[in-house]
Design a protein around this motif. Structure first.
Motif, mmCIF file in Angstrom:
data_model
loop_
_atom_site.group_PDB
_atom_site.id
_atom_site.type_symbol
_atom_site.label_atom_id
_atom_site.label_comp_id
_atom_site.label_asym_id
_atom_site.label_seq_id
_atom_site.Cartn_x
_atom_site.Cartn_y
_atom_site.Cartn_z
ATOM 1 N N ARG A 165 41.578 49.192 46.852
ATOM 2 C CA ARG A 165 42.234 48.467 45.685
ATOM 3 C C ARG A 165 41.357 47.408 45.058
ATOM 4 N NH1 ARG A 165 48.111 47.519 47.649
ATOM 5 N NH2 ARG A 165 48.931 49.625 47.442
ATOM 6 N N LYS A 166 40.623 46.674 45.795
ATOM 7 C CA LYS A 166 39.936 45.723 45.373
ATOM 8 C C LYS A 166 38.745 46.001 44.651
ATOM 9 C CE LYS A 166 37.986 41.455 46.764
ATOM 10 N NZ LYS A 166 37.152 41.039 48.085
ATOM 11 N N LYS A 167 37.962 47.205 45.119
ATOM 12 C CA LYS A 167 37.036 47.714 44.712
ATOM 13 C C LYS A 167 37.259 48.591 43.365
ATOM 14 C CE LYS A 167 33.287 50.860 46.674
ATOM 15 N NZ LYS A 167 32.987 51.334 45.322
ATOM 16 N N PHE A 168 38.395 49.255 43.388
ATOM 17 C CA PHE A 168 38.906 49.879 42.117
ATOM 18 C C PHE A 168 39.166 48.811 41.156
ATOM 19 C CE2 PHE A 168 42.121 52.466 39.897
ATOM 20 C CZ PHE A 168 41.559 53.398 39.681
ATOM 21 N N GLU A 169 39.526 47.640 41.227
ATOM 22 C CA GLU A 169 39.957 46.867 40.445
ATOM 23 C C GLU A 169 38.698 46.267 39.850
ATOM 24 O OE1 GLU A 169 42.500 45.550 38.595
ATOM 25 O OE2 GLU A 169 43.489 47.317 39.817
ATOM 26 N N GLU A 170 37.714 45.856 40.744
ATOM 27 C CA GLU A 170 36.435 45.391 40.344
ATOM 28 C C GLU A 170 35.838 46.403 39.483
ATOM 29 O OE1 GLU A 170 34.991 42.879 44.237
ATOM 30 O OE2 GLU A 170 34.157 44.844 43.891
ATOM 31 N N ASP A 171 35.665 47.756 39.838
ATOM 32 C CA ASP A 171 35.113 48.794 38.839
ATOM 33 C C ASP A 171 35.866 48.739 37.681
ATOM 34 O OD1 ASP A 171 33.608 49.256 40.978
ATOM 35 O OD2 ASP A 171 34.564 51.254 41.527
ATOM 36 N N LYS A 172 37.088 48.736 37.468
ATOM 37 C CA LYS A 172 37.949 48.621 36.271
ATOM 38 C C LYS A 172 37.413 47.522 35.378
ATOM 39 C CE LYS A 172 42.466 49.153 37.108
ATOM 40 N NZ LYS A 172 43.627 49.542 37.300
ATOM 41 N N GLN A 173 37.440 46.373 36.154
ATOM 42 C CA GLN A 173 36.846 45.210 35.358
ATOM 43 C C GLN A 173 35.561 45.232 34.642
ATOM 44 O OE1 GLN A 173 36.445 41.524 37.527
ATOM 45 N NE2 GLN A 173 36.907 40.209 35.656
ATOM 46 N N ARG A 174 34.658 45.775 35.711
ATOM 47 C CA ARG A 174 33.167 46.040 35.416
ATOM 48 C C ARG A 174 33.136 46.973 33.998
ATOM 49 N NH1 ARG A 174 29.481 47.589 40.058
ATOM 50 N NH2 ARG A 174 30.962 46.152 41.293
ATOM 51 N N ILE A 175 34.097 47.882 33.981
ATOM 52 C CA ILE A 175 34.191 48.913 32.898
ATOM 53 C C ILE A 175 34.555 48.190 31.597
ATOM 54 C CG2 ILE A 175 35.203 50.904 31.872
ATOM 55 C CD1 ILE A 175 33.848 51.891 34.364
ATOM 56 N N LEU A 228 34.511 45.265 30.759
ATOM 57 C CA LEU A 228 33.360 44.257 30.326
ATOM 58 C C LEU A 228 32.169 45.076 29.605
ATOM 59 C CD1 LEU A 228 32.279 41.485 30.978
ATOM 60 C CD2 LEU A 228 30.784 42.533 32.654
ATOM 61 N N MET A 229 31.902 46.431 30.430
ATOM 62 C CA MET A 229 30.948 47.060 29.755
ATOM 63 C C MET A 229 31.574 47.562 28.300
ATOM 64 S SD MET A 229 29.371 49.431 32.638
ATOM 65 C CE MET A 229 27.931 48.951 33.726
ATOM 66 N N ARG A 230 32.634 48.059 28.077
ATOM 67 C CA ARG A 230 33.330 48.438 27.207
ATOM 68 C C ARG A 230 33.239 47.417 26.041
ATOM 69 N NH1 ARG A 230 38.496 51.502 28.210
ATOM 70 N NH2 ARG A 230 38.917 49.525 29.076
ATOM 71 N N ALA A 231 33.589 46.162 26.534
ATOM 72 C CA ALA A 231 33.560 44.931 25.404
ATOM 73 C C ALA A 231 32.197 44.919 25.001
ATOM 74 C CB ALA A 231 34.072 43.823 26.122
#
Lengths: 282, 1142
Positions: free
Chosen positions: A260-270, A272-275
């Motif tokens: 879950r943590k990894k998934f959340e991290e990835d989501k956040q990274r995305i 960020l990239m989208r931003a």
């Protein structure tokens, strides 16, 4: 040095709040701009060293890089005879750094603006300096006393950097002799202390605090840490990790949580990239 | 929530929901302080999930989700990235509505085309003069009747209705069917049908011209095929550039018999084409496969569309898969222009894979892409074509027949049409190469596959090692004539560029042979022209560009060895090379045909491919040298030196390295030292071939100097120009560890000095080298070069770190001094030897480094990006070239360096330089995680190496955020300017333009006296005048003699003094290679008035207001100091802004 006809224009010294007197300083007589030196009598409560006697030392701020100790000495000798000049990068007490090094081995000092401690022979010179008028600038480089800068100075420096190997060897030898002597003295002292700790005829041991660094067992930070780690490892070995059901269950829970943590991290990274518009391929 | 008793979680216990906000807000602050300009940018923070969220029982759906993300993709990140990318490229609903409504309007308009009376085809009087026919009428004569009539049907075809249409360049295809009564079945012959179609298109254009709903109206042609003009329409108003509607005109389905278009049949009669009577019987002229294909392709679009729609309905991810493949193609410039692998082919390829069960219907878009690339990588359509036809009828040609007529074969579902007819074998090879490379990177866990496959553009100039252009395309006509390509010309309806291209390509392929891995060529873009003007001629096309991917081992060889003279192949060899081929006798006794190209230095040898190309083109294709524009080595000139044999420094570096090797051997062999030498290591860029201007052996003119008597050394004279600058080449000499070494920092320093002295004595005694021992180093004057030997003791950094606290505890604390020493004696030598090894693998590594560092220096960034960091950046281009292959020419390496600087996401990613391939995938992840966890405290430019995974020691000091921003900006701009200039021969050709920094942003300029700038001759624009610097021209370096002036550079001495004195107030920039201007930038923070403090008064003047004392920099005095400190060197100080007056 100061022309007398100019003396009467504004004969006032410029004193700013905080007690510093502003003296102006220019490189040569035809310079268009002036630096300000800030001078004040040296007054520090904790100062104990004999280098800077409180009543005779002038504290100078903002000494330009081209003013060496001898130049400063010349500049300020108009206020009275000078015993010593000390230039430093920062204000502070003079520290005493080990055995005296020969000039060759001393680290190169920074060529920036410095602070100076000028010790006069008589206390009255300080007053003279402090009441020096602002519009009568000190001149660094004059006909009689030219100060080398630029190419001249660098060539001079380059020439000075040569040391004859024999002289260098001599310096090294004398230092090493000195060092060996100190080492020997140290060893001797340690031996004596060790002796002191031995039993005398009557079987008594004299317990003393001893000199610093004379402990027998290794006494260092690393050794301390190693001991702590060893203790920690010992404790860990005693513990059973996969024994009870709840321990097993917890491992599984951990795994899911990790995912879950990894998934959340990835989501956040995305996000960020989208931003940052990182997904626009062209 | 704290029910789980997990010991290692204790430290996270306290971050529940309530203080989460605080946790997130905290790290922002330091960042803000560091970069004022980019406050709005988002910063990455490690996520903090609350314990509730992390440990809540999972639902089945969530478990599936997590499982899929874990097992299907390398990581879930990739999956999400793909989704995001698809969101970026697919069309929005709003856009679709716009398109639909515009298509409706156009359809309505087209349905109302008025009927016109029947006229001869050659009679154009019915067209108003405002609209021209989009066709090159060569030859002019056409028989037949034509009239306008409303279209039989109008349909949407292609990617838009299929749903595979992606941004940018949204193209909506509209097929307009000509009514059957306009055409005759015999129109297939002699371009009658294509001409009628063009007339019909002109008629439609004329009709649409009166409408106000149409924004712009232009002609173009489909994939560069002039027989197939199309009409491009854009809507009026502000949406005009969002999408284009492309009107195709086609015959009614099944109007012509497909068997007429067999690739072996002739449909253009030579007598009609040439105007001459030919002896051929009816229908047996030379085959016209390309003409046939272009007409046949018109008959089938609807059938293809239905076929693809059927496929799409079977596989849910089809559209997304095609979209991804199209993005991949677009990044490689393969999806547009003549003979491209367009989106239609991409869809067809995926359909083929689905039909043949290479991919299954339930796969995801990611898997579709991967499998398609895998298929492309492993299948060679130039030898084994594929066909979509299930059961072709008996008249359909066989694959072998297709192969004999076309280079690449991919047959459509009808079995009659080769969809890859226009593609050259080279283009397919390129496609295949790209697929192979992509697959390789995809499987590599250390590469960010998504980013390098789908996000990185690969323009030819940055992909190919060498690029050359054919400028005057008219000359290709001569080529066709020389090679007697009349039939092919007829088949291609007079397009001599297309006709000559396959021949030119095969010629070059043959001539370059083993020297290249791949030959690629640009796909000429589809011409577009206004409906009011005539169709452009073929020669109006932009130049054709060719790219070479070199084989570094063989590319630069000057000898082309052919077969022995008596071998039958010798004739072929002679035919290929013409007069350049000659019989030569070799050392092994063989006498063979051979060609010897010119080239002494590496720089000249790199241009051997150019010699081959110009020679072959001149000899076989009548293309003069003036038409060939070779852009493979234009940037090399920047670092090229030497008049007789220009060289870019490889030879000079080799001399240095050889001299060093000799010295190192001699040091090893010295006898009589108290301790033995354990290692001799080079620690200077010149010893790894990356010194921008490698030191050259010099011979001195003694009369130019003064003498220092005691040490027999030369010293500069005040009234002469600054002497030649001699770089000391650092060599680290490790001494054996022994109990004799003292355990005290100053004592170690003295012992080192003693070693310097004894080394000097031994070198003098045994080899008669002039030496100069100093406490810190020993200078050795050898072969006209100066080596600076530093003795090192491996335990010294440890000694520097140790100290004893007051209560006798021995503590080890890291400090600057120890770090600097480790850097100089351990890390630098290691880096030097590693990069030296890299140079042996990649011969152009050094040259790329030199170009990169020259650029950094010229743009005044040499303080921001240190030499070592720059070398590491370049090394990363060779070690991690994805998505490219390692550069094999300095130019392409330099372009990629600029791209790396400007496009790398420094904020969110560490740059991992895997030297010696030591890092494993797990270590990569570790580096990345460590980086993410402590991003805020790490250097802005983070470079990790196997020996340095956590600290990025080479970039710890510099660059700052602001400097990196500027470096990135300037790099991006330089790259743009340079690439445009390289690819466009019509611009002024001056590559040095990227080396001239803009000076208008600086506050003060200090102009230097050229006489005192020792490296003046290396300046970007070297001045016409040169000064004598005490060096004799006929360089035969002497042994012994007086010690020269070493490491004396007034400019760097001046800069050091300036930075030491005014470093708090201003930044100083200067090009170390012959820059004659020092640019000064005031630090805005230093100019804010601050209260009087004894520690902060340097170069400041006071302002008293009441009891308050503030200080501000004393700018006039500082400017005066600039002059004073640099007396003799400074020519003038130019204050350009009044910025200090606040």
């Amino acid at each position: 040095m100061a022309p007398s006809n100019k003396k009467h224009a504004t004969e006032k010294a410029c004193v700013i709040p905080g007690g510093f007197t502003v003296l102006s300083l220019q490189f040569s007589s035809d310079s268009v701009a002036q630096h300000s030196l800030y001078v004040k009598e040296h007054k520090v409560r904790t100062e104990k060293s004999s280098y800077r006697p409180l009543d005779r030392t002038l504290f100078v701020l903002n000494v330009p890089p081209y003013c060496s100790e001898s130049v400063v000495k010349d500049l300020f000798s108009r206020f009275g005879r000078i015993t010593s000049v000390e230039l430093r990068d920062h204000p502070g007490s003079s520290e005493d750094s080990g055995p005296k090094l020969s000039k060759i081995f001393r680290p190169v000092s920074k060529q920036g603006f410095k602070v100076g401690y000028i010790v006069f022979e008589s206390p009255s010179s300080i007053g003279a300096a402090k009441s020096h008028p602002h519009d009568d600038p000190l001149v660094v480089s004059t006909e009689q006393r030219p100060v080398e800068t630029g190419i001249q100075k660098w060539i001079h420096q380059y020439t000075k950097s040569f040391i004859h190997p024999d002289k260098l060897q001599l310096t090294v030898d004398s230092f090493m002799q000195d060092y060996d002597r100190r080492k020997e003295e140290e060893a001797e002292r340690q031996r004596q202390e060790a002796e002191k700790q031995q039993e005398d005829e009557e079987g008594w041991v004299k317990v003393t605090r001893g000199h610093k660094g004379t402990k027998a067992r290794p006494h260092s930070e690393a050794a301390n840490q190693r001991t702590l780690q060893r203790e920690g490892r010992k404790n860990k070995r005693k513990e059973l990790m996969n024994f009870y059901t709840w321990q097993h269950r917890n491992t599984q829970k951990e795994h899911i949580a990790e995912l879950r943590k990894k998934f959340e991290e990835d989501k956040q990274r995305i996000a960020l990239m989208r931003a940052q518009r990182k997904f626009k391929p062209y | 929530m704290h029910s789980f008793d997990l010991s290692h979680e204790d430290d996270e216990d306290d971050d529940g929901d309530d203080d989460e906000g605080e946790q997130l807000a905290a790290p922002i602050k330091p960042k803000r302080v560091r970069s004022n300009e980019e406050e709005e940018e988002v910063v990455y923070h490690p996520v903090k999930l609350s314990r509730n969220d992390l440990y809540r029982p999972p639902t089945a759906e969530e478990l599936n989700h997590l499982k899929e993300a874990e097992s299907l993709f390398h990581c879930s990140l990739l999956k999400m990235q793909m989704e995001e990318l698809l969101k970026e490229v697919t069309l929005s609903e709003r856009r679709k509505q716009q398109i639909d409504s515009f298509v409706k309007t156009v359809t309505r308009l087209l349905e109302t085309v008025p009927v016109s009376p029947e006229v001869e085809v050659s009679d154009l009087s019915w067209l108003s003069g405002a609209v021209k026919v989009p066709f090159l009428l060569v030859p002019k004569t056409t028989k037949g009747k034509f009239h306008m009539a409303p279209p039989a049907s109008i349909d949407l075809i292609g990617s838009y209705p299929l749903g595979t249409c992606i941004k940018p360049n949204i193209k909506v295809d509209l097929a307009v069917t000509i009514p059957a009564d306009v055409l005759r079945p015999k129109d297939v012959l002699n371009q009658k049908y294509p001409r009628k179609r063009a007339l019909y298109l002109a008629g439609l254009a004329q009709h649409l011209k009166s409408s106000s709903d149409i924004g712009t109206m232009r002609y173009s042609c489909l994939h560069g095929n002039r027989l197939h003009p199309v009409l491009l329409l854009t809507p009026s108003g502000k949406d005009s550039s969002c999408f284009t509607v492309c009107v195709h005109v086609c015959p009614p389905p099944g109007f012509f018999k497909p068997s007429r278009f067999h690739p072996q049949r002739n449909n253009i009669r030579s007598e009609w084409y040439t105007g001459l009577q030919a002896s051929h019987a009816e229908g047996s002229g030379p085959p016209t496969p390309h003409y046939n294909t272009s007409v046949l392709a018109d008959l089938l679009p609807r059938a293809h569309f239905q076929f693809l729609s059927a496929i799409k309905s079977q596989c849910s991810a089809f559209c997304d898969g095609v979209a991804l493949l199209k993005v991949w193609l677009h990044q490689r410039e393969l999806d547009q222009g003549t003979g491209c692998f367009n989106g239609f082919l991409a869809s067809m390829l995926m359909a083929y894979l689905l039909i043949n069960h290479r991919i299954s219907n339930s796969m995801t878009a990611y898997q579709l892409l991967r499998n398609s690339l895998n298929f492309l990588a492993t299948t060679d359509l130039t030898v084994s074509g594929i066909s979509l036809a299930r059961d072709p009828d008996s008249t359909a040609p066989s694959l072998a027949e297709f192969h004999s007529a076309f280079q690449v074969v991919f047959v459509d579902p009808s079995g009659h049409l080769n969809m890859c007819a226009g593609m050259t074998a080279c283009t397919y090879k390129q496609l295949q190469h790209e697929a192979v490379v992509s697959m390789k990177f995809w499987d590599d866990p250390t590469v960010d596959g998504f980013h390098c496959l789908l996000m990185t553009p690969k323009p030819m100039i940055r992909t190919s090692d060498h690029v050359f252009q054919l400028c005057d395309l008219v000359k290709l006509q001569a080529c066709c004539k020389k090679q007697n390509l009349l039939h092919e010309l007829m088949d291609r309806s007079g397009n001599y560029v297309e006709t000559a291209l396959p021949f030119v390509l095969s010629l070059l392929q043959k001539g370059l042979g083993q020297r290249i891995h791949l030959l690629i060529h640009s796909l000429s873009p589809d011409p577009e022209w206004s409906v009011e003007s005539e169709a452009p001629k073929y020669k109006a096309q932009p130049p054709l560009s060719f790219g070479l991917l070199l084989n570094p081992e063989l590319a630069a060889s000057v000898l082309e060895r052919g077969p022995p003279a008596d071998n039958p192949k010798a004739a072929e060899f002679r035919q290929l090379w013409g007069s350049r081929s000659e019989l030569r006798r070799f050392q092994d006794g063989a006498i063979t045909e051979a060609v010897l190209w010119d080239g002494k230095s590496t720089y000249q040898k790199r241009l051997v491919p150019k010699q081959i190309i110009t020679h072959l083109l001149q000899l076989h294709a009548d293309i003069p040298e003036s038409c060939v524009r070779f852009v493979g080595a234009m940037i090399d000139d920047i670092i090229a030196k030497g008049n007789e044999v220009p060289s870019t420094g490889e030879e000079e570096s080799l001399v240095v390295v050889q001299s060093y090797d000799d010295l190192s051997r001699k040091l090893w062999n010295l006898e009589g030292l108290p301790l033995s030498i354990t290692a001799v290591q080079g620690a200077h860029p010149a010893l790894r071939y990356t010194q921008v201007f490698p030191p050259e052996p010099v011979k001195l003119d003694y009369s130019f100097f003064d003498r220092e008597k005691t040490c027999r050394s030369l010293i500069p004279k005040e009234d002469k120009p600054c002497p030649h600058y001699i770089t000391p080449i650092t060599v680290i000499c490790h001494m054996e560890g022994s109990g004799k070494w003292p355990h005290d920092r100053t004592a170690i320093r003295h012992i080192r000095a003693a070693f310097h002295i004894s080394l000097a004595e031994l070198l003098k005694k045994n080899y008669n080298y002039t030496c100069r021992p100093c406490p810190t180093h020993l200078d050795v004057w050898k072969d006209g070069l100066v080596f600076r030997i530093q003795v090192a003791y491996h335990r010294e950094p440890q000694v520097l770190r140790e100290s004893v606290t007051a209560d006798g505890l021995l503590v080890v604390r890291d400090n600057e001094e120890a770090q600097a020493l480790e850097m100089a004696t351990i890390h630098k030598p290691l880096l030097t030897s590693t990069l030296h090894g890299l140079q042996q693998q990649h011969p152009c590594f050094g040259a790329v480094c030199r170009l990169a560092k020259r650029w950094l220096a010229a743009q005044l960034f040499s303080e921001a990006v240190s030499e070592d960091a720059a070398d590491l950046l370049v090394a990363s281009l060779f070690l991690q070239p994805a998505p490219f292959t390692p550069p094999s020419s300095p130019q392409v390496g330099f372009l990629r360096f600029l791209r790396l600087l400007s496009a790398f996401d420094w904020r969110n990613n560490p740059l991992v330089v895997n030297l010696n391939n030591q890092l494993t995938a797990a270590e990569y992840t570790e580096i990345k995680n460590d980086f993410m966890a402590s991003r805020e405290s790490l250097p802005v430019m983070f470079i990790a190496t196997p020996k340095d995974k956590k600290l990025s020691m080479w970039t710890r000091r510099a660059p700052s955020v602001q400097m990196l921003q500027r470096v990135m900006m300037v790099a991006a701009e330089s790259l743009k300017v340079l690439e445009q200039q390289l690819m466009d021969g019509s611009q002024i050709q001056d590559v040095r333009v990227i080396m001239r920094p803009p000076l208008d942003a600086y506050d003060v300029l200090i102009h230097l006296n050229r006489k005192q700038v020792p490296l003046l001759r290396h300046a970007v624009d070297p001045p016409a005048v040169s000064f004598s610097r005490g060096v004799l021209a006929d360089a035969a370096a002497q042994l012994g003699g007086a010690l020269p002036v070493i490491d004396y550079n007034p400019v760097s001495l001046y800069l050091t003094e300036l930075r030491e004195a005014f470093g708090d107030l201003a930044l100083f920039f200067c090009d170390p290679y012959g820059g004659t201007v020092i640019s000064v930038l005031w630090k805005p923070k230093a100019f804010e008035p601050v209260p009087f403090k004894t520690s902060q008064v340097a170069a400041r003047s006071v302002k008293v207001t009441g009891e308050e004392v503030k200080t501000v920099p004393n700018v006039e005095a500082i400017l005066e100091d600039f002059r004073v400190i640099g007396k003799g060197l400074v020519k003038s100080v130019e204050a350009r802004t009044e910025k200090w007056i606040f």
